[in-house]
Scaffold this motif. Structure first.
Motif, PDB file in Angstrom:
ATOM      1  N   LEU A  53       0.826  -1.201   0.000  1.00 63.58           N
ATOM      2  CA  LEU A  53       0.000   0.000   0.000  1.00 63.58           C
ATOM      3  C   LEU A  53       0.865   1.258   0.000  1.00 63.58           C
ATOM      4  CD1 LEU A  53      -2.946  -0.624   2.515  1.00 63.58           C
ATOM      5  CD2 LEU A  53      -3.067  -0.487   0.031  1.00 63.58           C
ATOM      6  N   ASP A  54       0.284   2.346  -0.470  1.00 57.16           N
ATOM      7  CA  ASP A  54       0.921   3.648  -0.332  1.00 57.16           C
ATOM      8  C   ASP A  54       1.167   3.901   1.162  1.00 57.16           C
ATOM      9  OD1 ASP A  54       0.026   6.772   0.272  1.00 57.16           O
ATOM     10  OD2 ASP A  54       1.442   6.542  -1.378  1.00 57.16           O
ATOM     11  N   PRO A  55       2.373   4.331   1.566  1.00 56.07           N
ATOM     12  CA  PRO A  55       2.679   4.502   2.994  1.00 56.07           C
ATOM     13  C   PRO A  55       1.677   5.377   3.734  1.00 56.07           C
ATOM     14  CG  PRO A  55       4.683   4.691   1.698  1.00 56.07           C
ATOM     15  CD  PRO A  55       3.547   4.611   0.721  1.00 56.07           C
ATOM     16  N   TYR A  56       1.194   6.423   3.099  1.00 59.16           N
ATOM     17  CA  TYR A  56       0.230   7.304   3.755  1.00 59.16           C
ATOM     18  C   TYR A  56      -1.094   6.576   4.005  1.00 59.16           C
ATOM     19  CZ  TYR A  56       3.531  10.885   2.243  1.00 59.16           C
ATOM     20  OH  TYR A  56       4.672  11.628   2.037  1.00 59.16           O
ATOM     21  N   ILE A 355       1.518  10.704  10.383  1.00 64.44           N
ATOM     22  CA  ILE A 355       1.169   9.838  11.514  1.00 64.44           C
ATOM     23  C   ILE A 355       0.702  10.678  12.690  1.00 64.44           C
ATOM     24  CG2 ILE A 355       2.147   8.279  13.254  1.00 64.44           C
ATOM     25  CD1 ILE A 355       3.905   7.113  11.031  1.00 64.44           C
ATOM     26  N   VAL A 356       1.360  11.820  12.923  1.00 65.05           N
ATOM     27  CA  VAL A 356       0.957  12.721  14.008  1.00 65.05           C
ATOM     28  C   VAL A 356      -0.473  13.201  13.789  1.00 65.05           C
ATOM     29  CG1 VAL A 356       1.400  14.937  15.122  1.00 65.05           C
ATOM     30  CG2 VAL A 356       3.326  13.472  14.462  1.00 65.05           C
ATOM     31  N   TRP A 357      -0.765  13.680  12.585  1.00 61.20           N
ATOM     32  CA  TRP A 357      -2.114  14.166  12.278  1.00 61.20           C
ATOM     33  C   TRP A 357      -3.143  13.040  12.378  1.00 61.20           C
ATOM     34  CZ3 TRP A 357      -3.273  18.953  12.603  1.00 61.20           C
ATOM     35  CH2 TRP A 357      -2.376  19.965  12.231  1.00 61.20           C
ATOM     36  N   THR A 358      -2.794  11.879  11.870  1.00 58.21           N
ATOM     37  CA  THR A 358      -3.723  10.742  11.934  1.00 58.21           C
ATOM     38  C   THR A 358      -4.014  10.368  13.377  1.00 58.21           C
ATOM     39  OG1 THR A 358      -2.858   9.884   9.842  1.00 58.21           O
ATOM     40  CG2 THR A 358      -4.113   8.363  11.200  1.00 58.21           C
ATOM     41  N   LEU A 359      -2.999  10.393  14.226  1.00 55.08           N
ATOM     42  CA  LEU A 359      -3.170  10.062  15.635  1.00 55.08           C
ATOM     43  C   LEU A 359      -4.152  11.030  16.295  1.00 55.08           C
ATOM     44  CD1 LEU A 359      -2.030   8.083  17.784  1.00 55.08           C
ATOM     45  CD2 LEU A 359      -0.354   9.841  18.364  1.00 55.08           C
TER      46      LEU A 359
END
Length: 494
Positions: A53-56, A355-359
């Motif tokens: 998968l795309d890393p994002y 990752i910060v924003w997703t968290l």
């Protein structure tokens, strides 16, 4: 740094990536909700599906799930008096008495709101750590990276709980499994038994699913029946939110404790709730902890989700998985073509910031989702375990087979799964085995590179010596903190 963060924000807000984040949130809530499952099981189920998968997109799925597991586990802890995961044990002490008084919604309202605030604070802590960690980690060469892998391997003792020796043996077993296949330093194959399938080594998703999910399948089949006979639900979610706002300093203190515990590899969810609960019990005046005090729910729930942000710091920036969940996440990075360490602060900085924003987003949306679905979601806890097993089994078989599209994956899955079940029966820790497996090849690779480049002089490197001291301090300090949390646990139960 701010410009990179804004760029990462737009990446995260891409509709296709938001869809995967919401899928992860939904899975995380269900995994936390079902007693017996845990972050390691949920991660092991999802890991095969992030391959390529795309890393994002892949990180949106995995981080979305990790962020809300300790939000979803509030349901069984409060409604049923059964911990959804190991990190929700302390919530039972006051959450279940509140539920028996008919105030379950109040307790869950406070818990979900505190989980959201704690998760946001954890994300902020991860973001603030990046500028300080960047100059340090980018100066690391093979000797320092080897010592970091040793630091990760040394966590096997801490993850073993009462028996560090069992943890060390489990970690060594993981090293042996990880050494199957081609050697990274010399042109030879090891432990292949003249089998072509084993020349490429054992697949990480297969090991992760087998060691954690397989034993749960057997347990669900043997423990028939639902986990509860009744649970009272009344209105009061907003009242719980107001309780959290009235105790805002307790929320903040507990969240900071969660972040700090997350920073220390090897502690994590099994102790952070008890440490936060004990600290709250000592600092809150006129409390009735253990008898249905709402503040006894606020303290551990604030710390649980904040811990995730702290635990991602050593995992992403130093490649040190401090728990089974972060060990699987480290493997997920590999499957998506990423490598934990210096690259996460340089070429892959946008992934780290995403990752910060997703968290942060996952904690907010996950808490709101739980508040909206309090009544319908709570009914899932009454589903008998044997009815859930077929769905899990299908996911496991598909996930194991698609790793390399070989029947050998299914055979290895069953063999290592039986090993995991035996370890469960004998009360042997399983996370150290996975950590040993994940770090086996990096440890060997960095060791040989260090020897080839520097001989034995690298041992006198100041950073190497400093990391060795850190290993000793963390092992001794972690043992003390585990004993400290155990005292609170026993005190709370008694």
């Amino acid at each position: 740094m701010i410009e990179s963060a804004i760029e990462a924000l737009f990446i995260v807000l891409d509709p296709s990536r938001l869809v995967y984040m919401f899928i992860g949130i939904g899975i995380g809530v269900v995994v936390g909700l079902l007693p017996g499952l845990s972050g390691t099981v949920g991660m092991s189920l999802m890991l095969p599906f992030v391959f390529g998968l795309d890393p994002y997109v892949g990180m949106a799925l995995l981080i979305g799930m990790i962020a809300v597991i300790h939000t979803g586990d509030t349901f069984p802890s409060i409604l049923l008096g059964i911990p959804g995961t190991s990190g929700s044990q302390a919530t039972i002490m006051d959450g279940f008495p509140l539920a028996k008084r008919g105030e379950a919604s109040r307790a869950m309202g406070a818990a979900f709101f505190c989980s959201m605030i704690g998760g946001v604070i954890g994300g902020i802590a991860l973001y603030l750590t990046i500028p300080f960690a960047r100059p340090l980690i980018t100066s690391f060469s093979s000797p320092e990276l080897f010592m970091l892998t040793m630091l990760g391997l040394s966590m096997a003792g801490l993850l073993a709980g009462k028996s560090p020796l069992k943890g060390i043996i489990s970690g060594i077993l993981g090293l042996l499994i990880g050494s199957v296949g081609s050697a990274p330093a010399v042109p030879e194959y090891r432990y292949t038994f003249d089998t072509l399938y084993l020349t490429q080594g054992v697949s990480l998703p297969v090991v992760a699913m087998a060691i954690f999910a397989f034993p749960i399948i057997i347990t669900m089949l043997t423990n028939k029946g639902s986990v509860a006979n009744h649970a009272t639900l009344q209105s009061g979610i907003l009242k719980g939110v107001m309780d959290a706002l009235k105790n805002k300093f307790l929320v903040f203190r507990s969240a900071v404790i969660g972040v700090l515990i997350g920073f220390i590899p090897g502690l994590g969810g099994s102790v952070v709730d008890w440490i936060a609960y004990g600290a709250g019990q000592k600092t809150v005046k006129n409390n009735h902890f253990g008898k249905g005090d709402i503040r006894g729910v606020i303290a551990p729930e604030s710390a649980n989700n904040a811990k995730e942000g702290g635990s991602l710091v050593p995992t992403l920036l130093f490649g040190i998985p401090g728990s089974g969940t972060t060990a699987i996440l480290l493997g997920g990075l590999t499957l998506m073509g990423l490598e934990a360490g210096p690259k996460m602060l340089t070429t892959d900085l946008s992934v780290t910031l995403s990752i910060v924003w997703t968290l942060v987003f996952a904690n907010v949306f996950g808490a709101l989702l739980c508040m909206i679905l309090v009544r319908p979601i709570s009914k899932i806890s009454f589903v008998p375990g044997e009815k859930i097993v077929p769905f899990l089994l299908v996911l496991l078989v598909i996930g194991a087979y698609q790793s390399t599209m070989s029947w050998g994956d299914l055979i290895i899955f069953v063999m290592i799964g039986l090993l995991g079940y035996v370890m469960t029966i004998l009360d042997w820790p399983r996370p150290p085995l996975l950590i040993g497996f994940v770090l086996a090849l990096p440890a060997e690779r960095y060791y040989w590179i260090s020897i080839e480049r520097y001989g034995w002089e690298w041992i006198t490197n100041p950073i190497v010596i400093f990391l060795a001291v850190i290993i000793v301090v963390l092992l001794s300090g972690g043992a003390i903190m585990k004993r400290f949390s155990k005292d609170y646990e026993q005190g709370g139960i008694n």
